[in-house]
Motif scaffolding. Sequence first.
Motif, PDB file in Angstrom:
ATOM      1  N   TYR A 104       0.814  -1.211   0.000  1.00 56.10           N
ATOM      2  CA  TYR A 104       0.000   0.000   0.000  1.00 56.10           C
ATOM      3  C   TYR A 104       0.854   1.270   0.000  1.00 56.10           C
ATOM      4  CZ  TYR A 104      -3.706  -3.230   1.429  1.00 56.10           C
ATOM      5  OH  TYR A 104      -4.600  -4.263   1.487  1.00 56.10           O
ATOM      6  N   VAL A 105       0.243   2.362  -0.473  1.00 55.42           N
ATOM      7  CA  VAL A 105       0.964   3.641  -0.476  1.00 55.42           C
ATOM      8  C   VAL A 105       1.156   4.170   0.944  1.00 55.42           C
ATOM      9  CG1 VAL A 105       0.261   4.298  -2.802  1.00 55.42           C
ATOM     10  CG2 VAL A 105      -1.151   4.990  -0.862  1.00 55.42           C
ATOM     11  N   THR A 106       0.201   3.911   1.839  1.00 54.95           N
ATOM     12  CA  THR A 106       0.422   4.186   3.261  1.00 54.95           C
ATOM     13  C   THR A 106       0.550   2.842   3.977  1.00 54.95           C
ATOM     14  OG1 THR A 106      -1.944   4.253   3.804  1.00 54.95           O
ATOM     15  CG2 THR A 106      -0.903   6.330   3.179  1.00 54.95           C
ATOM     16  N   GLN A 107       1.243   2.825   5.082  1.00 58.34           N
ATOM     17  CA  GLN A 107       1.588   1.560   5.726  1.00 58.34           C
ATOM     18  C   GLN A 107       0.350   0.685   5.945  1.00 58.34           C
ATOM     19  OE1 GLN A 107       3.888   1.933   9.320  1.00 58.34           O
ATOM     20  NE2 GLN A 107       4.570  -0.170   9.212  1.00 58.34           N
ATOM     21  N   ASP A 108       0.347  -0.472   5.271  1.00 59.51           N
ATOM     22  CA  ASP A 108      -0.741  -1.446   5.357  1.00 59.51           C
ATOM     23  C   ASP A 108      -2.096  -0.863   4.966  1.00 59.51           C
ATOM     24  OD1 ASP A 108       1.112  -3.343   6.275  1.00 59.51           O
ATOM     25  OD2 ASP A 108       0.855  -2.657   8.345  1.00 59.51           O
ATOM     26  N   GLY A 109      -2.082   0.256   4.259  1.00 57.12           N
ATOM     27  CA  GLY A 109      -3.327   0.888   3.823  1.00 57.12           C
ATOM     28  C   GLY A 109      -4.115   1.539   4.935  1.00 57.12           C
ATOM     29  N   LYS A 110      -3.467   1.799   6.068  1.00 58.15           N
ATOM     30  CA  LYS A 110      -4.172   2.281   7.254  1.00 58.15           C
ATOM     31  C   LYS A 110      -4.169   3.797   7.415  1.00 58.15           C
ATOM     32  CE  LYS A 110      -3.379  -1.977   9.888  1.00 58.15           C
ATOM     33  NZ  LYS A 110      -2.750  -2.586  11.084  1.00 58.15           N
TER      34      LYS A 110
END
Length: 495
Positions: free
Chosen positions: A480-486
């Motif tokens: 994901y573009v942010t960590q784990d999509g979070k």
Amino acid sequence: MNRRHEQIDIGQGPRRWTRRDFVRWASASAAATLTLGEPHAWAAPRTQNEADVTERDSPAAKADCCILLWMAGGMAAPDTFDPKRYAPFRVGLPASEILSTFPAIDTVLPGVQISQGLENIAGILDRGTLIRSHVLPDLGNILHSRHQYHWHTGYVPPQTVAAPHMGAWMARLLGPRDDAVPPFIVIGQRLEGIGEKEELKAFHTAGFLGGEYGPFIIPYPEQGAEAVRPPQGMTPSRFESRYQFYRRLAEADPRYVRAGDFHRESILRAMDNAYRLLASPKREAFDISLEPKAVYDEYNTGRFGLGCLLARRLAEAGARFIEVTTEYVPFEGWDTHENGHTRYTKMKELIDRPVARLIRDLEERGLLDRTLVVLASEFSRDMLVEGVPGSNAKDQSRAPADVMGEMIHYGLHRHFTGASSVLMFGGGIARGQVFGESAPERPCMAVKDPIGVTDLHATIYTAMGISPTTAMEVEQRPFYVTQDGKGKPEMRLFA
């Protein structure tokens, strides 16, 4: 108008950035991905709409271009954008009495103060938002390269796959704004001849995305024009013939052939991109000597200042993501483990005028609304507290912790992750806002509206029209573009 300008540098003297370096960037940066491990189940399509990209609820883009002003080395918030109680230097001054080593000054925003030495930036705070509650992770050992990797990629190293730099994600998902201009450019950072160069190289990359999305690195902004011009006197036909010959060599190189279709095509596309720029009149955007002398001189506080000028020109020309760094070199710049006050006086002179002029120039040209400008650093600093209360982080300070014996002891030395400052302008960001708050007394941790790297990244991506949940399949799993999509965008930062 072409002129020779004085070169202001720290550390080693400047190395001339040549056309050969530019071509090497186009091919070797792509080839570097071969060492990262091939993405087994990934086919490298060219647009974000193809099957390997998963993006839900894509936001409407508020910005087309992002400029990151990177304060490399750990910029101390209490001596820049979040001033605390001031204690002037004197021999015998207890360290426990020092929160800020500069007095506070008023800004254009009523009741809002920042640190002395930033008078020009104080005059443009009404154009953006000042965040005073950016919280960095406490990773036990607070190391510059480790935290810089985390901030630039959104992931804590080591990772089983090479995480792409934020600029590479934007280049891959949004594509170039102009076919002749590299979408991802880094200005001011050397990757050779300095300490921790391998650690810096680890995040100055497109990772598994492929070399065509990697950064075009310009260590010395005043030499940028030389890198993107065909050799003097070379005819267009000869230039074309050289390019075709070099491309045939790359197509036949056994290293690239063994790499598989994805890597080979990525390498060839990177070469095509380089050729397109060298053959385009847009290359003049790299020539800062074309600026009027008065403008050039106002920006010219050194490499960072000229980098801001180059960034403005490249934003106008069509670059997608531009990073301008004060440059990370261990124990130089903002990396003040001793003599902090004296060094900060010089660092403020380096950034104050160019940052303010950049914002004003973008605004005057009608570009600020669609250009997101972010000023940030990997963590803050404190005289006494390492990390945060209860941290297991080792003390990185080289100065005494009890009393001030001489001027080199006076400053903010230890790495502090509890609260840092970030400036954001343009790209839909609210004007004239102060977001978050840190405690007025030690430990100066975020006490209101803390925002970490993951959510700050989500906010930046949202401004650029990228969902924080965007993922690509790598080794048969999503990345994901942010960590784990979070990542959750902080919508209160927007107007």
